[in-house]
Write a protein that holds these residues in place. Structure first.
Motif, mmCIF file in Angstrom:
data_model
loop_
_atom_site.group_PDB
_atom_site.id
_atom_site.type_symbol
_atom_site.label_atom_id
_atom_site.label_comp_id
_atom_site.label_asym_id
_atom_site.label_seq_id
_atom_site.Cartn_x
_atom_site.Cartn_y
_atom_site.Cartn_z
ATOM 1 N N PHE A 169 0.930 -1.276 0.072
ATOM 2 C CA PHE A 169 -0.171 0.151 -0.011
ATOM 3 C C PHE A 169 0.901 1.125 0.181
ATOM 4 O O PHE A 169 2.031 1.100 0.237
ATOM 5 C CB PHE A 169 -0.960 0.119 1.084
ATOM 6 N N PRO A 170 0.380 2.470 -0.289
ATOM 7 C CA PRO A 170 1.116 3.568 -0.302
ATOM 8 C C PRO A 170 1.924 3.920 1.111
ATOM 9 O O PRO A 170 3.181 4.256 0.998
ATOM 10 C CB PRO A 170 0.040 4.844 -0.683
ATOM 11 N N GLU A 171 1.305 3.510 2.056
ATOM 12 C CA GLU A 171 1.985 3.629 3.300
ATOM 13 C C GLU A 171 1.478 2.552 4.447
ATOM 14 O O GLU A 171 0.426 1.997 4.048
ATOM 15 C CB GLU A 171 1.683 4.997 4.059
ATOM 16 N N PRO A 172 2.440 2.221 5.213
ATOM 17 C CA PRO A 172 2.031 1.136 6.220
ATOM 18 C C PRO A 172 0.946 1.827 7.018
ATOM 19 O O PRO A 172 1.211 2.771 7.364
ATOM 20 C CB PRO A 172 3.137 0.740 6.965
ATOM 21 N N THR A 173 -0.261 1.063 7.518
ATOM 22 C CA THR A 173 -1.196 1.900 8.199
ATOM 23 C C THR A 173 -1.455 0.910 9.409
ATOM 24 O O THR A 173 -2.286 1.315 10.474
ATOM 25 C CB THR A 173 -2.629 1.697 7.602
#
Ligand code: NAI
Ligand code: 15L
Length: 269
Positions: A169-173
């Motif tokens: 994903f674009p960033e870890p969440t």
């Protein structure tokens, strides 16, 4: 094998497919797109279900390789997983065999080994040879996909790199994702390596960035020429402040598959 140029991307309308549509052309690929849903901004994309064997055969005709992302990407009933992920992936491999496509990159998942205990600090990294321990019917279908890939190599000479993707994903969440995150740019680097490495037969690799908190061994991916450039660590402070560290004794934190073991997200469509 000559370097592949034209690549069929299944699952092109999905999250990862959309990221790869943006990034793979810079690695030199012309993409042919396939999904059961229309692909935004791509009127030439093939809109068809993996159950449609004639459409699949036409879709793979003349391509140099396939990146197979299409399928149910979360948990669902066994019947739905059977149709989309198990029969659908079989249909894809049959089409590849019939049309002489030499290489598939298969989107496997960490959930094929989701019941593997997550390593504690000081434990060895999880290797690709660890026994498969699916955490869901979804993970079971990825385990099947890896076996199918091995069979099509041994029996029919179709090569595959099975990528057990962590979280792309674009960033870890989440705090768990700090260990499993694959940045989209590293994802494109890994797919490029999987498409171009020589003589892969059937190779299984883990798919993540070079995370400081890595749980698994990237050496089979690196052996393909993959050189990850990213690390989730810059996101660690904020995520840990919001969510806390992973807890010993919490079942949802105990395994590689995380909350898929206790409360898997259900495919919404
Ligand atoms: P997604 O759910 O966003 O995309 C999947 C796509 O497959 C959708 O566009 C859907 O329309 C299509 N699809 C589903 N069933 C189909 C069928 N029967 N025929 C044709 N198309 C069908 O999933 P995402 O996140 O893009 O993942 C892509 C692949 O990578 C999936 O196979 C998933 O299991 C795998 N994966 C993804 C991870 C991630 O972090 N994004 C982690 C591990 C594995
Ligand atoms: C997967 O296999 C899923 O497809 C993706 O949506 C994420 O949930 C990922 O695993 C994960 O474990 O974070």
């Amino acid at each position: 094998m000559p370097a592949p140029r034209t690549v069929l991307l299944t699952g092109a309308a999905g999250g990862l497919g959309t990221l790869m549509r943006g990034l793979l052309p810079a690695h030199g690929y012309t993409l042919r797109l396939f999904d059961q849903r229309p692909v935004e901004g791509a009127p030439d994309a093939i809109t068809a279900d993996l159950a449609d064997r004639a459409a699949l055969r036409e879709a793979v005709r003349g391509v140099d390789a396939i990146i197979h992302l299409a399928g149910i990407s979360l948990e669902a009933s066994f019947e739905r997983i059977l149709k989309a992920n198990i029969e659908g992936t079989y249909n894809l491999y049959e089409a590849a065999r019939e049309e002489g496509v030499p290489r598939v990159v298969f989107a496997s998942s960490n959930h094929a080994v989701g019941y593997t205990p997550r390593p504690e600090e000081g434990d060895p990294l999880i290797e690709v040879g660890t026994p498969r321990r699916p955490d869901t019917f979804y993970g079971l279908s990825k385990s099947f996909g890896e076996d199918l890939a091995q069979f099509y190599w041994d029996k029919h000479g179709v090569e595959t790199v099975s990528v057990r993707i962590g979280s792309c994903f674009p960033e870890p969440t989440s705090v768990r994702m700090l260990s499993l995150w694959m940045s989209p740019a590293d994802g494109a680097r890994l797919f490029h390596a999987a498409l171009t490495a020589e003589d892969v037969g059937h190779t299984v690799v883990y798919g993540s960035s070079a995370n400081t908190r890595l749980w698994w061994d990237l050496s089979t991916a690196r052996a393909l020429g993959y050189a990850p450039q990213d690390d989730s660590e810059p996101y660690a402070g904020k995520l840990i402040a919001e969510q806390g560290e992973l807890e010993a004794g919490n079942e949802a934190h105990a395994y590689l598959g995380g909350h898929f073991v206790t409360d898997p997200p259900i495919w919404p469509y």
